[in-house]
Design an enzyme around this catalytic site. Structure first.
Site, PDB file in Angstrom:
ATOM      1  N   ASP A  95      12.452  40.930  -6.136  1.00 40.80           N
ATOM      2  CA  ASP A  95      12.011  42.319  -6.070  1.00 40.80           C
ATOM      3  C   ASP A  95      12.106  42.817  -4.635  1.00 40.80           C
ATOM      4  O   ASP A  95      11.664  42.143  -3.706  1.00 40.80           O
ATOM      5  CB  ASP A  95      10.566  42.431  -6.570  1.00 40.80           C
ATOM      6  N   HIS A 150       7.581  55.331  -0.729  1.00 41.23           N
ATOM      7  CA  HIS A 150       6.617  54.333  -1.206  1.00 41.23           C
ATOM      8  C   HIS A 150       6.155  53.438  -0.051  1.00 41.23           C
ATOM      9  O   HIS A 150       4.955  53.216   0.138  1.00 41.23           O
ATOM     10  CB  HIS A 150       7.243  53.493  -2.316  1.00 41.23           C
ATOM     11  N   GLU A 207       4.778  50.009 -11.080  1.00 48.20           N
ATOM     12  CA  GLU A 207       5.738  50.419 -10.057  1.00 48.20           C
ATOM     13  C   GLU A 207       7.012  50.858 -10.775  1.00 48.20           C
ATOM     14  O   GLU A 207       7.589  50.103 -11.568  1.00 48.20           O
ATOM     15  CB  GLU A 207       6.020  49.291  -9.062  1.00 48.20           C
ATOM     16  N   GLU A 218      10.698  51.372 -10.992  1.00 45.15           N
ATOM     17  CA  GLU A 218      11.850  50.787 -10.302  1.00 45.15           C
ATOM     18  C   GLU A 218      13.070  50.783 -11.226  1.00 45.15           C
ATOM     19  O   GLU A 218      12.962  50.899 -12.443  1.00 45.15           O
ATOM     20  CB  GLU A 218      11.564  49.337  -9.886  1.00 45.15           C
ATOM     21  N   ASP A 260       7.317  47.037 -12.403  1.00 38.39           N
ATOM     22  CA  ASP A 260       6.732  45.881 -11.711  1.00 38.39           C
ATOM     23  C   ASP A 260       5.208  46.060 -11.694  1.00 38.39           C
ATOM     24  O   ASP A 260       4.634  46.538 -10.729  1.00 38.39           O
ATOM     25  CB  ASP A 260       7.308  45.825 -10.285  1.00 38.39           C
ATOM     26  N   ARG A 310      -3.439  45.609  -7.654  1.00 42.96           N
ATOM     27  CA  ARG A 310      -3.604  45.972  -6.233  1.00 42.96           C
ATOM     28  C   ARG A 310      -4.744  45.221  -5.562  1.00 42.96           C
ATOM     29  O   ARG A 310      -4.665  44.916  -4.354  1.00 42.96           O
ATOM     30  CB  ARG A 310      -3.845  47.476  -6.105  1.00 42.96           C
ATOM     31  N   GLN A 330      -3.547  41.749  -4.930  1.00 44.51           N
ATOM     32  CA  GLN A 330      -2.513  41.844  -3.882  1.00 44.51           C
ATOM     33  C   GLN A 330      -3.140  41.990  -2.495  1.00 44.51           C
ATOM     34  O   GLN A 330      -2.721  41.329  -1.539  1.00 44.51           O
ATOM     35  CB  GLN A 330      -1.618  43.045  -4.189  1.00 44.51           C
ATOM     36  N   LYS A 378       1.783  40.103  -8.729  1.00 45.27           N
ATOM     37  CA  LYS A 378       3.018  40.591  -9.343  1.00 45.27           C
ATOM     38  C   LYS A 378       3.495  39.679 -10.462  1.00 45.27           C
ATOM     39  O   LYS A 378       4.593  39.880 -10.987  1.00 45.27           O
ATOM     40  CB  LYS A 378       4.117  40.658  -8.273  1.00 45.27           C
ATOM     41  N   THR A 437       6.592  41.827 -15.719  1.00 43.10           N
ATOM     42  CA  THR A 437       7.549  42.819 -15.235  1.00 43.10           C
ATOM     43  C   THR A 437       8.321  43.278 -16.464  1.00 43.10           C
ATOM     44  O   THR A 437       8.986  42.469 -17.109  1.00 43.10           O
ATOM     45  CB  THR A 437       8.509  42.195 -14.206  1.00 43.10           C
ATOM     46  N   GLU A 491      -0.347  55.303  -5.230  1.00 41.59           N
ATOM     47  CA  GLU A 491       0.034  56.439  -4.381  1.00 41.59           C
ATOM     48  C   GLU A 491      -0.467  57.770  -4.948  1.00 41.59           C
ATOM     49  O   GLU A 491      -0.926  58.626  -4.206  1.00 41.59           O
ATOM     50  CB  GLU A 491       1.563  56.494  -4.246  1.00 41.59           C
TER      51      GLU A 491
HETATM   52 CA    CA Z   1       7.899  46.167  -6.686  1.00 46.76          CA
END
Ligand code: CA
Length: 419
Positions: free
Chosen positions: A125, A132, A198, A200, A232, A236, A239, A252, A256, A362
């Site tokens: 990834d 971002h 996420e 992507e 993904d 948080r 993380q 993560k 996915t 975000e």
């Molecule tokens: Ca990612």
């Protein structure tokens, strides 16, 4: 390029994700039959496995479609990829003489169950969305240190887990993990409270590279077979505690999700665009000899249990600072060998405005600015919320769609360690 007309009526509908211009590759099954390869056309699937079985489609000395993945086709290489697309286009074009022997091998998508379209060899990834990276950096380190000093020079990435990649529509439970808020003295083990998505794109590597042998950006572009949407999922709070100094790990690794159809690089050719202007020059090995991004419009929807969906973000893949070809070339600089079926996540794609950001972190600015959805507010994902990514490249009277990339987050299981 205009819409290419097909004798499959639903493929000419301007609303379809799968016109003749697209021809994406998937794996499907009917009832209790074994999964096999198919090609989406309108609201139908062309059973290329049956076509091969009946001698209408031969790509190699051995059978390549009667498999539960497209890896065998990918391994044949670019000449075979082009040959297949040319033959499929001939079979399905309006007025094609082949209609008489192709039509019996069309199956309604409504009757089919979809499966993972390829066997994921390894998963990496990246972090190529500038907005971002700037937003996350601002939240975590302050506006002065938003972009890490390496970001404009290196396509940053981490090695993920192929085993975590699941098909759209596969639901899963909210993960447990180690959590520690900044003011707490010690971590706790608890379900993630800040579970996120996420937005992507996933690039699928269709040809291998040799151990010890870096590839150029041009060679890397030629190795890519196609693209999917990729979510993904990210915890948080896990993380924030675990990521220093080696980066994401369990945050993560829950899941996915990818969309079910491989949209080929060939289908996306009319939508090639250049990466954005460089603020600082790239090292020569990363320079792009031509346009290597694709202009794909993207959106995120969120739907609470029993409620209706709210679209919370719309953006475009033109926001990416590095192309998949640049990322793949960089991946091999060490001599790292790439494999058929490798999956590369682009990194979260965010626009400049709040309603174009690619993660809830975000949009809610770390939970400080909850946002409104139909029937409530959100900062992060709540139990039984369904999150859906959609994407399409828009042509003249048609679009190249990916099909939805969706998943529901079920409540956390009881404490898995029972302690
Ligand atoms: Ca990612």
């Amino acid at each position: 390029m205009p819409l290419m007309k097909s004798w499959v009526a639903s493929a000419n509908n301007p609303d379809t994700d799968f016109p003749l211009n697209n021809l994406p590759y998937g794996v499907f099954s009917i009832g209790t039959e074994a999964p096999r390869c198919g090609v989406a056309i309108g609201d139908m699937i062309l059973d290329v496995t049956a076509m091969e079985h009946h001698g209408h489609l031969k790509l190699a000395d051995h059978k390549v479609f009667d498999a539960q993945s497209w890896n065998k086709v990918m391994a044949l290489g670019q000449v075979a990829w082009t040959d297949l697309r040319t033959r499929l286009t001939e079979f399905l074009s309006a007025g094609a003489a082949a209609q008489t022997f192709v039509e019996p091998h069309l199956i309604s998508q409504a009757n089919a169950k979809l499966h993972m379209p390829f066997r994921v060899a390894e998963y990496t990834d990246f972090y190529a969305g500038r907005n971002h990276a700037t937003n996350v950096g601002t939240m975590f380190r302050g506006a002065e240190n938003a972009l890490p000093p390496n970001w404009l020079h290196i396509p940053i990435g981490y090695n993920g887990r192929a085993s975590s990649v699941i098909l759209s529509g596969t639901n899963f439970h909210r993960p447990w993990g180690q959590l520690k808020s900044p003011d707490a003295a010690a971590p706790t083990f608890a379900p993630s409270k800040r579970f996120d998505i996420e937005l992507e794109l996933g690039a699928i590597v269709g040809q291998p590279s040799t151990f010890g042998q870096p590839v150029s950006v041009v060679e890397a572009d030629a190795m890519i077979f196609g693209y999917v949407l990729l979510n993904d999922w990210s915890a948080r709070d896990i993380q924030a505690w675990e990521y220093q100094p080696l980066g994401p790990f369990q945050a993560k690794a829950t899941a996915t999700t990818i969309s079910p159809w491989i949209v080929t690089k060939a289908a996306l050719e009319p939508f090639r665009i250049s990466t954005p202007p460089r603020e600082v020059p790239l090292l020569a090995y990363l320079e792009e000899p031509g346009p290597m991004l694709y202009d794909i419009e993207l959106e995120i929807g969120i739907m609470p249990e029993g409620g209706s969906e709210t679209i919370i973000s719309r953006t475009t893949s033109a926001e990416l600072y590095y192309s998949a070809a640049q990322q793949l070339a960089h991946h091999t600089t060490s001599g790292c060998a790439m494999t058929v079926g490798d999956l590369l996540g682009s990194g979260t794609i965010s626009g400049a405005e709040r309603d174009s950001r690619g993660s809830l972190l975000e949009i809610s600015w770390g939970g400080k600015e909850p946002f409104t959805i139909t029937g409530g507010t959100r900062s992060f994902i709540e139990d039984n919320d369904t999150l859906t990514l959609r994407g399409a490249a828009h042509g003249d009277g048609y679009h190249i769609g990916f099909g939805p990339c969706t998943g529901k987050v079920l409540p956390a299981l009881n404490n898995p360690y029972k302690i």
